[in-house]
Design an enzyme around this catalytic site. Structure first.
Site, PDB file in Angstrom:
ATOM      1  N   GLY A  32       0.723  -1.249   0.065  1.00 30.79           N
ATOM      2  CA  GLY A  32      -0.019   0.075   0.143  1.00 30.79           C
ATOM      3  C   GLY A  32       0.823   1.271  -0.002  1.00 30.79           C
ATOM      4  O   GLY A  32       0.606   2.223   0.474  1.00 30.79           O
ATOM      5  N   LYS A  33       1.814   1.272  -0.735  1.00 32.68           N
ATOM      6  CA  LYS A  33       2.975   2.438  -0.535  1.00 32.68           C
ATOM      7  C   LYS A  33       2.278   3.673  -1.164  1.00 32.68           C
ATOM      8  O   LYS A  33       2.262   4.994  -1.041  1.00 32.68           O
ATOM      9  CB  LYS A  33       4.258   1.950  -1.194  1.00 32.68           C
ATOM     10  N   LYS A  73       7.770   9.179  -7.694  1.00 35.09           N
ATOM     11  CA  LYS A  73       7.869   7.866  -7.810  1.00 35.09           C
ATOM     12  C   LYS A  73       9.151   7.694  -8.793  1.00 35.09           C
ATOM     13  O   LYS A  73       8.742   7.607  -9.889  1.00 35.09           O
ATOM     14  CB  LYS A  73       6.726   7.064  -8.456  1.00 35.09           C
ATOM     15  N   THR A 108       6.609   0.405 -12.532  1.00 38.84           N
ATOM     16  CA  THR A 108       6.292  -0.625 -13.288  1.00 38.84           C
ATOM     17  C   THR A 108       4.883  -0.972 -13.366  1.00 38.84           C
ATOM     18  O   THR A 108       4.095  -0.893 -12.512  1.00 38.84           O
ATOM     19  CB  THR A 108       7.358  -1.788 -12.989  1.00 38.84           C
ATOM     20  N   ASP A 142       0.385   4.563  -9.950  1.00 41.53           N
ATOM     21  CA  ASP A 142       0.970   5.210  -8.867  1.00 41.53           C
ATOM     22  C   ASP A 142       0.767   6.742  -9.366  1.00 41.53           C
ATOM     23  O   ASP A 142       0.192   7.582  -8.460  1.00 41.53           O
ATOM     24  CB  ASP A 142       2.438   4.843  -8.847  1.00 41.53           C
ATOM     25  N   GLY A 172       9.098   4.321  -2.949  1.00 46.45           N
ATOM     26  CA  GLY A 172       9.952   3.433  -3.445  1.00 46.45           C
ATOM     27  C   GLY A 172       9.124   2.387  -4.346  1.00 46.45           C
ATOM     28  O   GLY A 172       7.992   2.496  -4.530  1.00 46.45           O
ATOM     29  N   ALA A 173       9.986   1.504  -4.791  1.00 49.97           N
ATOM     30  CA  ALA A 173       9.459   0.348  -5.562  1.00 49.97           C
ATOM     31  C   ALA A 173       9.751  -1.037  -4.863  1.00 49.97           C
ATOM     32  O   ALA A 173      10.960  -1.298  -4.565  1.00 49.97           O
ATOM     33  CB  ALA A 173       9.973   0.300  -6.949  1.00 49.97           C
ATOM     34  N   GLY A 174       8.653  -1.744  -4.695  1.00 42.45           N
ATOM     35  CA  GLY A 174       8.847  -3.046  -4.044  1.00 42.45           C
ATOM     36  C   GLY A 174       9.229  -2.937  -2.407  1.00 42.45           C
ATOM     37  O   GLY A 174       9.135  -1.918  -1.922  1.00 42.45           O
TER      38      GLY A 174
END
Length: 234
Positions: A14-15, A37, A41, A54, A116-118
């Site tokens: 849930g970022k 961001k 992806t 996002d 962030g991503a992941g």
């Protein structure tokens, strides 16, 4: 000025929802806020229209006009780890370009929220030499950690916090996202806070981003830390 990262213990915690929530609630305090961001992806196609979730959510729910070109550095179609999604398109991620963009945004806005991503160890290059964690460290910005409340969160959260602490990265607090109110979840939250007594906010399990971004975390120890820090320096 207070600028920070929103990072997750994993993917799909849930970022983006929490980044958008922070953006709105800091904007409501009169701050000029830009989400950012660096790498997104997973292109979404609906009714023959392509978009990325996002940055689209940032634009949809912001209380201020956002500059689209400031919201993202790299977008890749494949819903995969950034290094793999980039390789599929024959591209490479330049982390210095990301860091330069962050510095530029810091000069323009009261608060920059980098999403962030992941998880924090997600690789950004095909050789695996540079991870999101490396970029966070070089940016010299603190982080807010977003985590789940259910089974497995104690291990994932404490490992993430330990990795950040070992590199001297300041953690502003934790968001426990998706709480259903069970005794196990409450115990998970209590256990994590016992180990790492940080400011935090609990966001209940809600019906999609529409409800999440309208949920208020004002009055929580985490929001007080973020906003009080802002008030001291603006």
């Amino acid at each position: 000025m207070q600028h920070f990262w929103v990072v997750g213990t994993d993917t799909d915690v849930g970022k983006t929802c929490i980044t958008t929530l922070f953006m709105r609630q800091l904007q409501e305090q009169g701050l000029q806020v830009s989400p950012y961001k660096p790498v997104q992806t997973g292109e979404v196609i609906e009714q023959e229209k392509a978009y990325y979730f996002d940055t689209t959510m940032y634009e949809k729910y912001s209380l201020q006009k956002l500059m689209r070109e400031e919201l993202n550095e790299y977008s890749f179609k494949e819903p995969a780890s950034p290094h793999f999604a980039a390789a599929l398109e024959g591209r490479q991620i330049d982390t210095m370009r990301i860091l330069g963009h962050i510095k530029k945004l810091q000069q323009q806005y009261d608060a920059v929220i980098c999403e962030g991503a992941g998880g924090i160890f997600v690789p950004l290059d095909s050789e695996g030499q540079e991870t999101l964690l490396d970029v966070i460290l070089k940016s010299q910005l603190p982080v807010v950690v977003v985590t789940r409340t259910g089974l497995g969160t104690i291990n994932h959260t404490l490992l993430t916090l330990e990795a950040l602490a070992s590199r001297g990265i300041e953690v502003l607090g934790i968001v426990f996202n998706g709480d259903t109110g069970s005794k196990m979840e409450q115990n998970n939250i209590d256990t994590i806070i016992q180990h790492c007594p940080l400011p935090y906010a609990v966001v209940p399990q809600l019906n999609g981003i529409t409800e999440v971004v309208h949920y208020s975390i004002k009055g929580t120890s985490l929001f007080e830390r973020l906003y009080q820090h802002d008030k001291k320096v603006i």
